[in-house]
Design a protein around this motif. Structure first.
Motif, PDB file in Angstrom:
ATOM      1  N   TYR A 103     -13.721 -32.367  -2.471  1.00 19.91           N
ATOM      2  CA  TYR A 103     -12.452 -31.431  -2.883  1.00 19.91           C
ATOM      3  C   TYR A 103     -12.321 -30.261  -0.985  1.00 19.91           C
ATOM      4  O   TYR A 103     -12.291 -30.420  -0.226  1.00 19.91           O
ATOM      5  N   ARG A 154      -1.969 -34.970  -6.737  1.00 21.45           N
ATOM      6  CA  ARG A 154      -3.331 -33.894  -6.753  1.00 21.45           C
ATOM      7  C   ARG A 154      -4.291 -34.709  -7.877  1.00 21.45           C
ATOM      8  O   ARG A 154      -3.688 -34.680  -8.598  1.00 21.45           O
ATOM      9  N   THR A 200      -0.957 -26.582  -6.442  1.00 22.36           N
ATOM     10  CA  THR A 200      -1.662 -25.409  -7.381  1.00 22.36           C
ATOM     11  C   THR A 200      -0.454 -24.491  -7.578  1.00 22.36           C
ATOM     12  O   THR A 200      -0.512 -23.450  -8.535  1.00 22.36           O
ATOM     13  N   LEU A 233      -8.433 -29.942 -17.513  1.00 21.81           N
ATOM     14  CA  LEU A 233      -8.825 -30.068 -16.225  1.00 21.81           C
ATOM     15  C   LEU A 233      -9.372 -28.443 -16.060  1.00 21.81           C
ATOM     16  O   LEU A 233      -8.438 -27.519 -16.837  1.00 21.81           O
ATOM     17  N   THR A 276     -14.536 -25.109  -8.625  1.00 27.47           N
ATOM     18  CA  THR A 276     -14.380 -26.186  -9.567  1.00 27.47           C
ATOM     19  C   THR A 276     -14.471 -27.254 -10.035  1.00 27.47           C
ATOM     20  O   THR A 276     -15.000 -28.199 -11.205  1.00 27.47           O
ATOM     21  N   ILE A 300      -8.173 -25.722 -12.968  1.00 29.16           N
ATOM     22  CA  ILE A 300      -7.834 -25.748 -11.562  1.00 29.16           C
ATOM     23  C   ILE A 300      -7.536 -24.247 -10.550  1.00 29.16           C
ATOM     24  O   ILE A 300      -7.862 -23.422 -11.161  1.00 29.16           O
ATOM     25  N   TYR A 352      -8.045 -34.815  -9.639  1.00 28.97           N
ATOM     26  CA  TYR A 352      -8.783 -33.339 -10.587  1.00 28.97           C
ATOM     27  C   TYR A 352      -9.787 -33.511 -11.428  1.00 28.97           C
ATOM     28  O   TYR A 352      -9.219 -34.908 -11.862  1.00 28.97           O
TER      29      TYR A 352
END
Length: 239
Positions: free
Chosen positions: A238, A56, A83, A72, A122, A74, A58
């Motif tokens: 994203y 994943r 997540t 980060l 985000t 999230i 970020y």
């Protein structure tokens, strides 16, 4: 494990909104975690046997500050294995395997046009890193417009900090835009109307888009329809 994977330690976790969390991660085997604002890290989470189902990525929400710690931010995705693991299993002191910095979503060497940072959710993370970096290093720039779209005021990430940045950093304009909030004196609707209105003057500009794919696809079409070159549009997707 290849040499570019590192073990990070989660040093701090803070709830930012009802469904987003800020994670601070220290990388002890590096003296300085050096990166360009806008880059991301990839986490290898123990959620699947297959590597590509465990990874994943970020955006780093903090700016490079000469330390080996990054932040980060999230959002908890419903039914998202990654997540859910981060929100339910990871505590302060937990270890996370990560690699980075990665990505080319970074600022140009000279900022000789207005910058439009357009984001949802985000997607504000890389722009927070870029703005704080520009301010701390006193880098010459034209106007910077951060247009941040979300549904409700309670979903605005880093709101107090962004308002403070707007007060402290000349040329930085923070434009939160809410699509569903009734009682709100700021901009309402979607991000697209905001930049389209501002760009009626066809000023030279560079565009950085970060957030959900649907927003980015629409913004790319609309910005080009205003007469801007595809080369002036940079994106980080994203989902």
């Amino acid at each position: 494990m290849t040499e570019n994977w590192h073990t990070g330690i989660v040093t701090k976790i803070v709830d930012e909104t009802h469904n987003t969390r800020r994670f601070w991660i220290k990388i002890p085997d590096m003296e300085i975690f050096d990166f360009k604002p806008g880059q991301f890290v990839t986490l290898d989470l123990p959620i699947h046997e297959k590597k590509n189902k465990r990874w994943r990525s970020y955006s780093i929400a903090s700016h490079p500050d000469g330390t080996n710690e990054i932040e980060l931010v999230i959002v908890l995705l419903e039914g998202g294995a990654g997540t859910n693991y981060l929100f339910n299993e990871v505590k302060e002191g937990s270890e996370l395997v990560l690699k980075g910095p990665l990505g080319v979503f970074v600022l140009p060497p000279t900022l000789d046009t207005d910058l439009f940072f357009i984001c949802t959710g985000t997607g504000i993370a890389p722009f927070r890193a870029m703005t704080k970096y520009l301010m701390q290093h006193n880098i010459p720039h034209k106007d910077i417009h951060l247009i941040f779209g979300t549904r409700y005021e309670s979903d605005l990430l880093y709101a107090a900090e962004m308002r403070q940045l707007e007060a402290d950093f000349p040329g930085f304009h923070y434009i939160p835009t809410l699509s569903r909030q009734e009682a709100w004196t700021g901009r309402k609707g979607y991000v697209h109307q905001v930049y389209e209105e501002m760009l009626q003057d066809k000023r030279p500009a560079n565009f950085y888009l970060c957030g959900w794919k649907a927003m980015i696809d629409e913004a790319k079409q609309r910005i080009q329809a205003l007469g801007y070159d595809r080369k002036s549009i940079h994106q980080e997707l994203y989902g």
